[in-house]
Motif scaffolding. Structure first.
Motif, short mmCIF file in Angstrom:
data_model
loop_
_atom_site.label_atom_id
_atom_site.label_comp_id
_atom_site.label_asym_id
_atom_site.label_seq_id
_atom_site.Cartn_x
_atom_site.Cartn_y
_atom_site.Cartn_z
N ILE A 41 -27.55 34.21 44.30
CA ILE A 41 -26.84 34.01 45.34
C ILE A 41 -25.60 34.09 45.03
N ARG A 42 -25.19 35.08 45.63
CA ARG A 42 -23.54 36.28 45.01
C ARG A 42 -23.34 36.07 43.70
N ASP A 43 -22.97 35.34 42.72
CA ASP A 43 -23.23 35.28 41.13
C ASP A 43 -23.41 34.48 40.24
N MET A 44 -24.50 33.52 40.45
CA MET A 44 -25.32 32.54 40.01
C MET A 44 -26.66 33.09 40.52
N MET B 187 -32.05 25.11 36.48
CA MET B 187 -31.17 25.72 37.17
C MET B 187 -29.49 26.64 37.13
N MET B 188 -28.87 26.26 38.03
CA MET B 188 -28.37 27.87 38.60
C MET B 188 -27.53 27.86 37.20
N GLU B 189 -27.13 29.15 36.73
CA GLU B 189 -26.43 29.81 35.73
C GLU B 189 -25.25 31.14 35.85
N GLY B 190 -24.56 31.34 36.24
CA GLY B 190 -23.91 32.41 36.70
C GLY B 190 -22.17 32.37 35.69
N ILE B 191 -21.45 33.57 36.04
CA ILE B 191 -20.21 33.41 35.75
C ILE B 191 -19.22 32.78 36.54
N ASN B 192 -19.96 31.99 38.15
CA ASN B 192 -18.78 31.52 38.98
C ASN B 192 -18.77 29.94 37.68
N ALA B 193 -20.36 30.01 37.22
CA ALA B 193 -20.01 28.61 35.96
C ALA B 193 -18.79 28.43 34.89
N SER C 19 -3.40 22.16 20.54
CA SER C 19 -4.97 22.75 21.17
C SER C 19 -4.58 23.67 22.12
N SER C 20 -5.27 24.60 22.24
CA SER C 20 -5.37 26.24 23.47
C SER C 20 -6.30 25.39 24.66
N SER C 21 -5.15 25.64 26.29
CA SER C 21 -6.44 25.63 27.30
C SER C 21 -6.69 26.85 27.99
N SER C 22 -7.03 27.25 26.57
CA SER C 22 -8.16 28.60 27.49
C SER C 22 -9.44 29.06 26.77
N ILE C 23 -9.65 27.67 26.46
CA ILE C 23 -10.75 27.76 25.66
C ILE C 23 -12.53 28.42 26.58
N PRO C 24 -12.77 29.24 26.13
CA PRO C 24 -13.90 29.49 27.50
C PRO C 24 -14.87 28.41 27.15
N ALA C 25 -15.64 28.17 28.73
CA ALA C 25 -16.59 26.89 28.61
C ALA C 25 -17.77 27.23 29.94
N SER C 26 -18.31 26.58 29.56
CA SER C 26 -19.44 26.88 31.24
C SER C 26 -19.78 25.68 31.58
#
Length: 339
Positions: free
Chosen positions: A163-166, A201-207, A220-227
Motif C-alpha cells: 500500500i503506497r510505499d509500504m 510486517m509492513m516495511e518501507g520509507i513511510n516507516a 546529540s543530533s535530532s537527525s539520526i535516521p531510524a525506522s
C-alpha cells in the motif's frame, strides 16, 4: 475408556472456548481466503473434495493430479472477479504432468484495489495525490497419487501485500489430500491445510523517521535516521475437510452434493454446502450450481447464497470450459466471477 471420555470433554471445552473467542480481523492477507474461480464460488466454497485440474492449485493441491492420472495432458485455468468497491481479483494457474502420474503446477493471484485519493485532516477532499494498494501471491505446486485412490499434494507460495510505499511479504505452504472411494457411487473425501507459514510486517520509507536517541544530551543530533517497527501479523491459517457425494447418474444426468467443514485461526468453526446438477454427453458438459456458505455465522456475514453455471466442450481432443458465478449481497454489492 476414561481417557477417551476425558479427551472428548477437553476437546468440547476447547471448541467452546474457540467459538467464544473469535479473532476476526487479526490476520494479514485476507485475500487468501476469498476463494478462487467461479465454480468454487458458485458451490459456496464446498469445493475441497470436488475440485480437479488447474484450479485445484488454489483449493486442494492434491486434486491437481486427479484429472491427469488417465489423461496425460496439461491444464490451464484463468479467472476474473469484479468485487465490490471497484476491487478486481484475477488469478491463473497451469498444471503440467511431469510423469505418468505426477503434476507440477504454477499459480498466481492478484488483487487490485485501484487508485485512491490522498486525504488529510486539512484537505479531506484530497491533496491532488493518489495512492494504490494491491495483493499478490505466486505458488509452485506438486501433486501425485500415492495409490490409485489416494492423492497428495503441496504448494509453496510467496505472498505480498503493498500500500503506497509500504509492503509486507512472507512464504506460506499448502498441503492437501484427496481420497476417491468406490463407495456410495464414488464418494470423495478431501482435506487441506492452507497458508501455513510466517508472519507479515509492513516495511518501507513511510516507516523511516529522524530522531534524537538522547534528547537529554544537548550535544546529540535530532537527525539520526531510524525506522519504526510495525506489528507482525499471522496469515489466515485455514483447515478444510470436505466430502463430495455423487447422488445419482442416470442417462447422462447426474447430481453431486458437497459439504465442507472449515476452521481458520481468525474465525469460528464453520460449514459450507453446495450442489451441482450436470448434463453430460461425449462432447458437451453443462452444469447448474448452487451453494450456501458460512452456515454457522448467521448474520455476521454479508451473504450466504451463491449461484452459477458452467459449460465444457471437447473439440478434437482439447477441452475448453467456461464457468460463471453470481454472489448476491445486500449492502456491499453483487459479485460476478468468470473463468
Amino acid at each position: 475408556m476414561k481417557r477417551l471420555l476425558l479427551c472428548t470433554v477437553l476437546a468440547l471445552v476447547a471448541l467452546g472456548e474457540l467459538h467464544a473467542q473469535s479473532r476476526v480481523g487479526t490476520t494479514a492477507a485476507p485475500f487468501l481466503t476469498l476463494g478462487t474461480g467461479a465454480r468454487g464460488q458458485a458451490l459456496g466454497h464446498a469445493y475441497t473434495a470436488t475440485v480437479v485440474g488447474a484450479d485445484a492449485l488454489f483449493w486442494n493441491p492434491a486434486a491437481a493430479a486427479k484429472r491427469y492420472q488417465d489423461v496425460h495432458l496439461g491444464g490451464v485455468f484463468a479467472t476474473h472477479a469484479d468485487w465490490f468497491a471497484d476491487i478486481d481479483y484475477n488469478a491463473a494457474g497451469v498444471a503440467i504432468p511431469v510423469s505418468r502420474t505426477a503434476v507440477v503446477g504454477l499459480s498466481l493471484a492478484q488483487v487490485a484495489y485501484g487508485d485512491m485519493k490522498v486525504r488529510t485532516v486539512d484537505q479531506p477532499e484530497g491533496t491532488g495525490e493518489n495512492f494504490s494498494a494491491s495483493d499478490f501471491s505466486l505458488g509452485l505446486s506438486y501433486a501425485q497419487p500415492l495409490t490409485p485412490f489416494f492423492y497428495f499434494g503441496g504448494t509453496a507460495r510467496y505472498v505480498r501485500q503493498s500500500i503506497r510505499d509500504m509492503a509486507a511479504s512472507t512464504v506460506a505452504f499448502d498441503f492437501g489430500f484427496l481420497l476417491a472411494t468406490e463407495y456410495l457411487n464414488g464418494l470423495r473425501v478431501g482435506a487441506s491445510i492452507q497458508n501455513f507459514g510466517g508472519t507479515m510486517m509492513m516495511e518501507g520509507i513511510n516507516a523511516e523517521i529522524k530522531t534524537d536517541v538522547d534528547p537529554n544530551n544537548s550535544g546529540s543530533s535530532s537527525s539520526i535516521p531510524a525506522s519504526l517497527k510495525t506489528d507482525q501479523w499471522d496469515l489466515p491459517l485455514l483447515f478444510k475437510f470436505g466430502i463430495a457425494w455423487p447422488v445419482f447418474d442416470v442417462n447422462g444426468v447426474s447430481f453431486t452434493a458437497m459439504a465442507d467443514a472449515q476452521q481458520t485461526n481468525d474465525q469460528n468453526l464453520n460449514a459450507d454446502f453446495g450442489g451441482e446438477l450436470r448434463y453430460q454427453t461425449r462432447f458437451l458438459t453443462f452444469d447448474l450450481r448452487g451453494g450456501y456458505r458460512d452456515a454457522f455465522l448467521g448474520d455476521d456475514v454479508e451473504q450466504h447464497l451463491s449461484y452459477g453455471s458452467g459449460i465444457d466442450l471437447r473439440i478434437q481432443g482439447v477441452r475448453v470450459g467456461f464457468d460463471y458465478a453470481f454472489v448476491p449481497a445486500e449492502r456491499l454489492g453483487d459479485v460476478q466471477i468468470l473463468d
